[in-house]
Design a protein around this motif. Structure first.
Motif, PDB file in Angstrom:
ATOM      1  N   LEU A 138      10.266  16.435   5.762  1.00 56.78           N
ATOM      2  CA  LEU A 138      10.229  16.301   7.211  1.00 56.78           C
ATOM      3  C   LEU A 138      10.562  17.608   7.914  1.00 56.78           C
ATOM      4  CD1 LEU A 138      11.987  12.851   7.778  1.00 56.78           C
ATOM      5  CD2 LEU A 138       9.553  13.361   7.875  1.00 56.78           C
ATOM      6  N   LYS A 139      11.310  18.486   7.270  1.00 56.92           N
ATOM      7  CA  LYS A 139      11.796  19.697   7.941  1.00 56.92           C
ATOM      8  C   LYS A 139      10.684  20.727   8.092  1.00 56.92           C
ATOM      9  CE  LYS A 139      16.590  19.138   6.441  1.00 56.92           C
ATOM     10  NZ  LYS A 139      17.681  19.678   5.600  1.00 56.92           N
ATOM     11  N   GLN A 140      10.557  21.245   9.312  1.00 54.93           N
ATOM     12  CA  GLN A 140       9.485  22.202   9.603  1.00 54.93           C
ATOM     13  C   GLN A 140       9.567  23.450   8.737  1.00 54.93           C
ATOM     14  OE1 GLN A 140      10.323  25.309  11.295  1.00 54.93           O
ATOM     15  NE2 GLN A 140       8.217  25.998  10.941  1.00 54.93           N
ATOM     16  N   LYS A 141      10.798  23.893   8.401  1.00 52.62           N
ATOM     17  CA  LYS A 141      10.935  25.160   7.676  1.00 52.62           C
ATOM     18  C   LYS A 141      10.305  25.109   6.286  1.00 52.62           C
ATOM     19  CE  LYS A 141      15.598  24.366   5.810  1.00 52.62           C
ATOM     20  NZ  LYS A 141      16.966  24.911   5.731  1.00 52.62           N
ATOM     21  N   TYR A 142      10.018  23.886   5.766  1.00 50.38           N
ATOM     22  CA  TYR A 142       9.382  23.775   4.458  1.00 50.38           C
ATOM     23  C   TYR A 142       7.858  23.650   4.543  1.00 50.38           C
ATOM     24  CZ  TYR A 142      14.091  22.980   2.656  1.00 50.38           C
ATOM     25  OH  TYR A 142      15.413  23.116   2.322  1.00 50.38           O
ATOM     26  N   HIS A 143       7.328  23.450   5.755  1.00 51.72           N
ATOM     27  CA  HIS A 143       5.900  23.175   5.881  1.00 51.72           C
ATOM     28  C   HIS A 143       5.032  24.361   5.472  1.00 51.72           C
ATOM     29  CE1 HIS A 143       6.752  19.701   8.926  1.00 51.72           C
ATOM     30  NE2 HIS A 143       7.230  19.482   7.716  1.00 51.72           N
ATOM     31  N   LEU A 144       5.479  25.569   5.811  1.00 51.02           N
ATOM     32  CA  LEU A 144       4.717  26.749   5.414  1.00 51.02           C
ATOM     33  C   LEU A 144       4.687  26.879   3.886  1.00 51.02           C
ATOM     34  CD1 LEU A 144       3.162  29.298   6.018  1.00 51.02           C
ATOM     35  CD2 LEU A 144       5.322  30.487   6.385  1.00 51.02           C
ATOM     36  N   GLN A 145       5.821  26.603   3.249  1.00 51.30           N
ATOM     37  CA  GLN A 145       5.888  26.653   1.788  1.00 51.30           C
ATOM     38  C   GLN A 145       4.929  25.642   1.165  1.00 51.30           C
ATOM     39  OE1 GLN A 145       9.860  26.153   0.220  1.00 51.30           O
ATOM     40  NE2 GLN A 145       9.112  25.635  -1.809  1.00 51.30           N
ATOM     41  N   LEU A 147       2.162  24.503   2.525  1.00 48.46           N
ATOM     42  CA  LEU A 147       0.807  25.014   2.745  1.00 48.46           C
ATOM     43  C   LEU A 147       0.461  26.090   1.724  1.00 48.46           C
ATOM     44  CD1 LEU A 147      -1.815  25.278   4.401  1.00 48.46           C
ATOM     45  CD2 LEU A 147      -0.594  26.851   5.916  1.00 48.46           C
ATOM     46  N   ASP A 148       1.390  27.031   1.502  1.00 50.76           N
ATOM     47  CA  ASP A 148       1.142  28.104   0.536  1.00 50.76           C
ATOM     48  C   ASP A 148       0.989  27.548  -0.882  1.00 50.76           C
ATOM     49  OD1 ASP A 148       1.186  29.984   2.525  1.00 50.76           O
ATOM     50  OD2 ASP A 148       3.243  30.638   2.166  1.00 50.76           O
ATOM     51  N   ASN A 149       1.784  26.551  -1.233  1.00 53.03           N
ATOM     52  CA  ASN A 149       1.643  25.929  -2.554  1.00 53.03           C
ATOM     53  C   ASN A 149       0.284  25.261  -2.701  1.00 53.03           C
ATOM     54  OD1 ASN A 149       4.192  26.717  -3.315  1.00 53.03           O
ATOM     55  ND2 ASN A 149       5.172  24.771  -2.836  1.00 53.03           N
ATOM     56  N   TYR A 150      -0.160  24.614  -1.644  1.00 50.47           N
ATOM     57  CA  TYR A 150      -1.445  23.903  -1.678  1.00 50.47           C
ATOM     58  C   TYR A 150      -2.608  24.878  -1.846  1.00 50.47           C
ATOM     59  CZ  TYR A 150      -5.193  20.728  -0.224  1.00 50.47           C
ATOM     60  OH  TYR A 150      -6.335  19.972  -0.185  1.00 50.47           O
ATOM     61  N   SER A 151      -2.431  26.106  -1.347  1.00 52.89           N
ATOM     62  CA  SER A 151      -3.526  27.093  -1.417  1.00 52.89           C
ATOM     63  C   SER A 151      -3.855  27.490  -2.843  1.00 52.89           C
ATOM     64  CB  SER A 151      -3.145  28.345  -0.626  1.00 52.89           C
ATOM     65  OG  SER A 151      -2.157  29.104  -1.320  1.00 52.89           O
ATOM     66  N   GLU A 152      -2.913  27.213  -3.782  1.00 54.75           N
ATOM     67  CA  GLU A 152      -3.115  27.536  -5.197  1.00 54.75           C
ATOM     68  C   GLU A 152      -3.480  29.002  -5.405  1.00 54.75           C
ATOM     69  OE1 GLU A 152      -5.975  24.657  -6.571  1.00 54.75           O
ATOM     70  OE2 GLU A 152      -4.406  23.176  -6.989  1.00 54.75           O
ATOM     71  N   LYS A 368      -5.451  33.896   9.265  1.00 51.19           N
ATOM     72  CA  LYS A 368      -6.833  33.406   9.195  1.00 51.19           C
ATOM     73  C   LYS A 368      -7.071  32.665   7.878  1.00 51.19           C
ATOM     74  CE  LYS A 368     -11.641  35.025   9.461  1.00 51.19           C
ATOM     75  NZ  LYS A 368     -12.515  36.221   9.604  1.00 51.19           N
ATOM     76  N   ALA A 369      -6.569  33.251   6.782  1.00 47.54           N
ATOM     77  CA  ALA A 369      -6.727  32.605   5.465  1.00 47.54           C
ATOM     78  C   ALA A 369      -5.951  31.294   5.415  1.00 47.54           C
ATOM     79  CB  ALA A 369      -6.252  33.557   4.365  1.00 47.54           C
ATOM     80  N   ARG A 370      -4.749  31.298   5.993  1.00 50.11           N
ATOM     81  CA  ARG A 370      -3.940  30.074   6.004  1.00 50.11           C
ATOM     82  C   ARG A 370      -4.603  28.974   6.829  1.00 50.11           C
ATOM     83  NH1 ARG A 370       2.022  32.923   6.529  1.00 50.11           N
ATOM     84  NH2 ARG A 370       2.683  32.590   4.356  1.00 50.11           N
ATOM     85  N   LEU A 444       1.940  12.602   1.371  1.00 48.44           N
ATOM     86  CA  LEU A 444       2.275  14.016   1.199  1.00 48.44           C
ATOM     87  C   LEU A 444       2.671  14.316  -0.239  1.00 48.44           C
ATOM     88  CD1 LEU A 444       4.343  14.712   4.451  1.00 48.44           C
ATOM     89  CD2 LEU A 444       2.026  15.485   3.949  1.00 48.44           C
ATOM     90  N   LYS A 445       3.483  13.437  -0.797  1.00 43.93           N
ATOM     91  CA  LYS A 445       3.966  13.665  -2.157  1.00 43.93           C
ATOM     92  C   LYS A 445       2.803  13.627  -3.147  1.00 43.93           C
ATOM     93  CE  LYS A 445       7.846  14.640  -4.153  1.00 43.93           C
ATOM     94  NZ  LYS A 445       8.694  15.729  -3.686  1.00 43.93           N
ATOM     95  N   THR A 446       1.888  12.711  -2.925  1.00 38.22           N
ATOM     96  CA  THR A 446       0.722  12.621  -3.803  1.00 38.22           C
ATOM     97  C   THR A 446      -0.044  13.934  -3.835  1.00 38.22           C
ATOM     98  OG1 THR A 446       0.495  10.250  -3.372  1.00 38.22           O
ATOM     99  CG2 THR A 446      -1.443  11.396  -4.220  1.00 38.22           C
ATOM    100  N   ILE A 447      -0.229  14.516  -2.657  1.00 35.02           N
ATOM    101  CA  ILE A 447      -0.985  15.771  -2.562  1.00 35.02           C
ATOM    102  C   ILE A 447      -0.222  16.926  -3.188  1.00 35.02           C
ATOM    103  CG2 ILE A 447      -1.865  17.494  -0.942  1.00 35.02           C
ATOM    104  CD1 ILE A 447      -2.460  15.130   0.958  1.00 35.02           C
ATOM    105  N   PHE A 448       1.066  17.040  -2.842  1.00 32.76           N
ATOM    106  CA  PHE A 448       1.804  18.219  -3.263  1.00 32.76           C
ATOM    107  C   PHE A 448       2.270  18.136  -4.705  1.00 32.76           C
ATOM    108  CE2 PHE A 448       2.370  18.471   1.436  1.00 32.76           C
ATOM    109  CZ  PHE A 448       1.576  19.590   1.591  1.00 32.76           C
ATOM    110  N   VAL A 449       2.403  16.946  -5.242  1.00 36.19           N
ATOM    111  CA  VAL A 449       2.674  16.824  -6.682  1.00 36.19           C
ATOM    112  C   VAL A 449       1.481  17.336  -7.469  1.00 36.19           C
ATOM    113  CG1 VAL A 449       2.879  15.155  -8.562  1.00 36.19           C
ATOM    114  CG2 VAL A 449       4.396  14.996  -6.616  1.00 36.19           C
TER     115      VAL A 449
END
Length: 558
Positions: A138-145, A147-152, A368-370, A444-449
């Motif tokens: 839920l915390k905003q400070k983790y959302h960028l992390q 996103l970066d993890n999802y970018s693989e 732009k990439a993000r 969210l967990k399904t995607i990020f796992v």
């Protein structure tokens, strides 16, 4: 995946061993039966904080062991190899001992490791998702992390370039700040630095000088013994019984023998001749050394005085000679900066301006990439949420410029959601409905796992506050996830339990006036009974049992 969990003397558990399989495993049971205790035990294997409270009353220690199949976890195997931890047959034995004193010991494949190492390895294998992890998402400070993890790694090179440039920018700003803030003390520091520089420069420091001084001092102090040994050695090679003369004579005899017995002793003669020339060379070296060896008290005093100077400098500055040479170069540079303060600050400001421009330029490319990845992630999350009976839900990933760039980028990134039609987008932590929150977290967990590549996930009552069709959809989502990752779920929902590949019942029992937790794998009729209990509570009827049976059969046809 987690194959076996062994628990001894942990909380109210005496001795318990649970065999896990792949697919979806559900743990159910009455409130207070010990489901959370099993989660806590597994948490110890992934490096969660230990406490003496976990040790069963009256016992000295609790032991938790887990056997993991790591055949599909290349990242975990790579980390283990880097840590020089042996891996045999792709199985991992993880053990945690918690003592009544509060101390704990971690072992991986019987090798003692730190808690940090345990966490580093296990984060590649197993993820526990409970209330704490929900708050993290839920915390905003983790959302960028996220996103970066999802970018693989699709923009990793750009991210590394940005981080490197930003670090240089901050370093230069800090350097300028240090110069400006030290303005009042600069003159005092300049005097100190000049004194130190003069003192070190006057010493004419040289690399490896101490070692050479020690050798020279040792030579002079032992010159008498050295002279005697050199003289005796030289006499051995030059007196009337000199070995070189005997070798020369032997070589002549071998010449005579070789004339009678051609080639038979050629090799021996060559070796004798070589030995002769070696000793001849040694004789000249010994003579040269002998003529240069004498006790020189004045030279010894000079050497010892030099050694004392170097030792005093080493003690004074707390550095060896090599470090002193480097330090002298450093303070000369600092003296130059202070003496050229205006020029230095002007140059720094120019460099900072150029680096800031680079940070913004690279930051825009990174943004732009993000944004491209964010659009894909947004669509993925919306699909997952809408599939969980939130058909009117919408989500956007917000990008807002920062007043000042930070190490992560030049924009503020946050996941915003509208759970229902007509509602404005708002922060995840503003969601009021527990059922909506549970479904969003599962999506969210399904995607990020998936993006993290772990081999097992444990859901701790992630379905809280959900019922009806939403519960059915959550059950289907967990089953789909279990097609490629082991899923262990503590649940009160009959929909989830009936969807599982394996069903374990957690219950409490009393033996010798002590309460303990036990686990039973449910199959056939016992499974139907438990699902029926989950449907209706304590009053299980034949109609409820029939309903439970149909639910199990229907869910296994999906």
């Amino acid at each position: 995946m987690l194959q076996t969990l062994s628990i001894k003397q942990f909380a109210i558990i005496d001795t318990l061993e649970i065999q896990f399989s792949d697919g979806l495993t559900v743990l159910s049971g009455e409130t207070g039966a010990g489901k959370s205790i099993i989660i806590d035990a597994i948490g110890q294997l992934i490096g969660m904080r230990a406490s003496s409270d976990y040790v069963r009353h009256g016992e000295k220690k609790a032991i938790i062991e887990g056997i993991f199949d790591i055949d599909d976890s290349k990242d975990a195997i790579s980390i283990l190899e880097d840590l020089s931890i042996d891996v045999e047959e792709d199985f991992l034995l993880v053990k945690r001992e918690i003592f009544s004193t509060g101390k704990s010991i971690c072992r991986i494949n019987n090798q003692v490791v730190t808690l940090a190492v345990l966490r580093k390895v296990m984060q590649e294998l197993l993820d526990i998702h409970g209330q704490h992890e929900t708050q993290t998402l839920l915390k905003q400070k983790y959302h960028l992390q996220l996103l970066d993890n999802y970018s693989e790694g699709s923009y990793q090179e750009l991210l590394d370039q940005y981080t490197t440039t930003y670090d240089k920018y901050i370093s230069k700003k800090r350097e300028l700040s240090d110069l400006e803030s030290a303005d009042q003390a600069l003159l005092q520091r300049l005097d100190l630095l000049k004194f130190q520089n003069d003192e070190l420069k006057e010493a004419h420091l040289k690399e490896n000088e101490v070692e050479q001084l020690e050798a020279d001092i040792n030579r002079i102090k032992n010159s008498e013994n050295l002279n005697l040994a050199l003289n005796n050695a030289h006499l051995t090679l030059t007196d009337e019984h000199a070995i070189t003369d005997r070798l020369y004579e032997l070589s002549n005899q071998l010449d005579t023998i070789n004339q009678i017995l051609p080639e038979k002793y050629d090799s021996l003669k060559e070796e004798i001749d070589q030995f002769y020339y070696t000793l001849e060379d040694a004789k000249h070296q010994l003579y040269d050394e002998l003529t240069n060896t004498e006790f020189d008290e004045q030279y010894l005093n000079e050497l010892e005085s030099r050694m004392n100077l170097l030792n005093n400098l080493k003690r004074k500055y707390g550095k060896d000679v090599s470090e002193l040479i480097t330090y002298q170069e450093k303070i000369e540079s600092e003296i130059n900066k202070i003496e050229n303060y205006e020029a230095s600050t002007s140059q720094l400001r120019k460099e900072i301006s150029e680096l800031y421009h680079q940070v913004i330029t690279i930051g825009k490319d990174l943004s732009k990439a993000r944004r491209q990845v964010a659009q894909t992630l947004r669509d993925h999350i919306v699909d997952e949420i809408q599939n969980l009976q939130m058909k009117d839900a919408n989500l956007e990933i917000s990008f807002k410029p920062l007043d000042e760039p930070n190490r992560e980028g030049i924009e503020f990134i946050e996941f915003l959601i509208s759970p229902n039609k007509g509602e404005p987008l708002k922060s995840l932590n503003k969601i009021a409905s527990g059922g909506e929150l549970s479904r969003i977290m599962l999506a969210l967990k399904t995607i990020f796992v998936k993006s993290r590549g772990q081999t097992a996930i444990l859901f701790d009552e992630v379905d809280s506050g959900v019922s009806g069709q939403a519960a059915q959809k959550m059950a289907e989502k967990m089953r789909d996830l279990a097609n490629y990752i082991q899923v262990i779920c503590i649940s009160h929902l009959p929909q989830v339990a009936s969807m599982s590949d394996h069903h374990l019942l957690i219950s409490k029992d009393t033996l010798d006036d002590r309460t303990t937790t036990k686990v039973e794998e449910l199959i056939d009729e016992t499974r139907i009974d438990e699902v029926a209990r989950m449907i209706s509570g304590a009053n299980v009827t034949e109609l409820t049992r029939q309903n439970a049976k149909e639910m199990i059969e229907q869910n296994h046809k999906l």
